[in-house]
Enzyme design. Structure first.
Site, PDB file in Angstrom:
ATOM      1  N   LYS A  54       0.845  -1.207   0.000  1.00  0.00           N
ATOM      2  CA  LYS A  54       0.000   0.000   0.000  1.00  0.00           C
ATOM      3  C   LYS A  54       0.871   1.244   0.000  1.00  0.00           C
ATOM      4  O   LYS A  54       0.631   2.196  -0.747  1.00  0.00           O
ATOM      5  CB  LYS A  54      -0.908   0.020   1.235  1.00  0.00           C
ATOM      6  CG  LYS A  54      -2.116  -0.861   1.131  1.00  0.00           C
ATOM      7  CD  LYS A  54      -2.831  -0.977   2.473  1.00  0.00           C
ATOM      8  CE  LYS A  54      -3.877  -2.077   2.432  1.00  0.00           C
ATOM      9  NZ  LYS A  54      -4.319  -2.508   3.748  1.00  0.00           N
ATOM     10  N   GLN A  98      -5.103  -1.346   9.692  1.00  0.00           N
ATOM     11  CA  GLN A  98      -5.015  -2.695   9.119  1.00  0.00           C
ATOM     12  C   GLN A  98      -5.673  -3.713  10.047  1.00  0.00           C
ATOM     13  O   GLN A  98      -5.405  -3.740  11.254  1.00  0.00           O
ATOM     14  CB  GLN A  98      -3.534  -3.048   8.887  1.00  0.00           C
ATOM     15  CG  GLN A  98      -3.292  -4.371   8.203  1.00  0.00           C
ATOM     16  CD  GLN A  98      -3.763  -4.420   6.753  1.00  0.00           C
ATOM     17  OE1 GLN A  98      -3.812  -3.397   6.076  1.00  0.00           O
ATOM     18  NE2 GLN A  98      -4.125  -5.586   6.282  1.00  0.00           N
ATOM     19  N   ASP A 121     -11.563   2.881   4.132  1.00  0.00           N
ATOM     20  CA  ASP A 121     -12.005   1.483   4.073  1.00  0.00           C
ATOM     21  C   ASP A 121     -13.525   1.380   3.958  1.00  0.00           C
ATOM     22  O   ASP A 121     -14.049   0.317   3.618  1.00  0.00           O
ATOM     23  CB  ASP A 121     -11.593   0.750   5.364  1.00  0.00           C
ATOM     24  CG  ASP A 121     -10.331  -0.070   5.204  1.00  0.00           C
ATOM     25  OD1 ASP A 121     -10.103  -0.609   4.110  1.00  0.00           O
ATOM     26  OD2 ASP A 121      -9.585  -0.182   6.203  1.00  0.00           O
TER      27      ASP A 121
END
Ligand code: GUN
Length: 300
Positions: A54, A98, A121
Site C-alpha cells: 500500500k 489494518q 475502508d
C-alpha cells in the site's frame, strides 16, 4: 465456451494511472497533495506485506504516505490517540487501520473512532449506513473494485440476477448493496443457504467471497454468467517443490472458466483492484475535504 478473462491487474494499473493524473492536477492547480495514513498494530506477516505494498503504491501515484507501526501490545487508549491525531491532521485525507487487530483491541470501537470522512475502508458505521441508504459514502475497497470490473465488462448491470456468496461486513454485505444500487436483483448466499448450487445457477453475476478454496465448481454456474472471485487462499503445492504453495480463489477456476462468459482469475483479478480502490478513495476523500469536484468513474 471459454470465458473472457477479466484482467484485474491491467485494470488496476489503469485506475492507478487515472488517480495519478488527478493527483498531479490537484498539486498543480490547488497545491494539495492527498495523504494516506496506514496504522499497523503487531507483526502479522500477511498484514506487513499488504502495508508495504500500500505504501509503495501510494507514493507511486504521487500521494503522501504515512505509516504508523505499533507494538502488538499497544493499549486501546494509545491506538485511539494515534487515530485522533490523524483525524485532526489536515495533511491526511485517508486513514486505514489494518485488520485484523490483536485480540485485546475492540475492532468496532477502533474503526468507529476514525473520522468517517477519512474512513477510506468504508467500515465506519456511518459509511455503512450511508451506503445502505443510497447516500454518498466511502465505499469498501474490495467490493468497489468488483463493481468497477463488472461495470467495465457489462456497461449497465440493470436487471441482472446477482448472487453474492458470503455475508462479511468487508465484502459480502457492501457488495450486495452496491449491486442493488446498480439495479441488480441480489441474493446473498452463505453457509446456511439451502440448495446453494441451485441458487448460484440462477445468477448472471456470481461474486464468491467465502474464503473457502475452490468451493464453487463449474456445474453451479449458468452458461455465460460473469464470475468474480474474491477469494485468496494459499494451498500447499508439493508438485512445485518442497514447501511451495499456490494461490487459489473461492471458485474452481478451470471448470468455471469452461462455462462462464467472463471470470476474474486468482491471482491477478480482484486483488490488485483493492489497493487501486484504496487510492481512489483517498483521492475522493481529499476532493470532498477541499470542496472540489470528485473524479468521475472512481467512486460508486
Ligand atoms: N486486512 C485485509 N484486508 C483489509 C482491508 O481491506 N482493510 C483493512 N483495514 N484491513 C484489511
Amino acid at each position: 465456451m471459454s470465458a473472457t478473462v477479466i484482467d484485474g491487474k491491467a485494470f488496476a494499473a489503469k485506475v492507478r494511472g487515472q488517480v495519478a493524473e488527478h493527483v498531479t492536477r490537484l498539486k498543480d492547480k490547488h497545491e494539495i497533495t492527498p495523504g494516506l495514513a496506514v496504522v499497523l498494530v503487531g507483526e502479522d506477516p500477511a498484514s506487513q506485506v499488504y502495508v508495504r505494498s500500500k505504501g509503495k503504491m501510494t507514493v507511486e501515484v504521487g500521494m503522501k504516505s504515512v505509516e504508523h507501526k505499533l507494538d502488538a501490545d499497544t493499549s486501546e487508549a494509545d491506538l485511539l490517540a494515534v487515530i485522533d491525531k490523524l483525524n485532526n491532521d489536515a495533511s491526511i485525507h485517508g486513514i486505514l487501520v489494518q485488520l485484523p487487530l490483536p485480540g485485546h483491541l475492540n475492532e468496532d470501537l477502533v474503526i468507529n473512532s476514525i473520522d468517517p470522512a477519512k474512513d477510506v475502508d468504508g467500515f465506519h458505521i456511518s459509511n455503512v449506513g450511508l451506503l445502505g441508504t443510497g447516500q454518498k459514502s466511502m465505499v469498501p475497497c474490495t467490493p468497489l473494485g468488483c463493481l468497477m470490473m463488472l461495470r467495465d465488462h457489462h456497461g449497465s448491470l440493470s436487471g441482472m440476477d446477482a448472487v453474492v456468496i458470503g455475508r462479511s461486513n468487508i465484502v459480502g454485505k457492501p457488495m450486495a448493496q452496491l449491486l442493488l444500487g446498480d439495479s441488480c436483483t441480489v441474493t446473498i448466499a452463505h453457509s446456511r443457504t439451502k440448495d446453494l448450487p441451485e441458487v448460484v445457477k440462477r445468477a448472471d453475476i456470481v461474486v464468491a467471497a467465502v474464503g473457502r478454496p475452490e468451493m464453487v465448481p463449474g456445474d453451479w454456474i449458468k452458461p455465460g454468467a460473469t464470475v468474480i472471485d474474491v477469494g485468496i487462499n494459499r494451498l500447499d503445492a508439493p508438485e512445485k517443490g518442497e514447501g511451495k504453495t499456490r494461490l487459489v480463489g473461492d471458485v474452481e477456476y478451470d471448470s468455471c472458466a469452461a462455462v462462464a462468459g467472463a471470470i476474474s482469475p486468482v491471482p491477478g483479478g480482484v486483488g490488485p483492484m483493492t489497493i487501486a480502490c484504496l487510492l481512489a478513495n483517498t483521492l475522493t476523500a481529499c476532493c470532498r475535504a477541499n470542496g472540489l469536484e470528485e473524479p468521475a468513474g472512481l467512486t460508486a
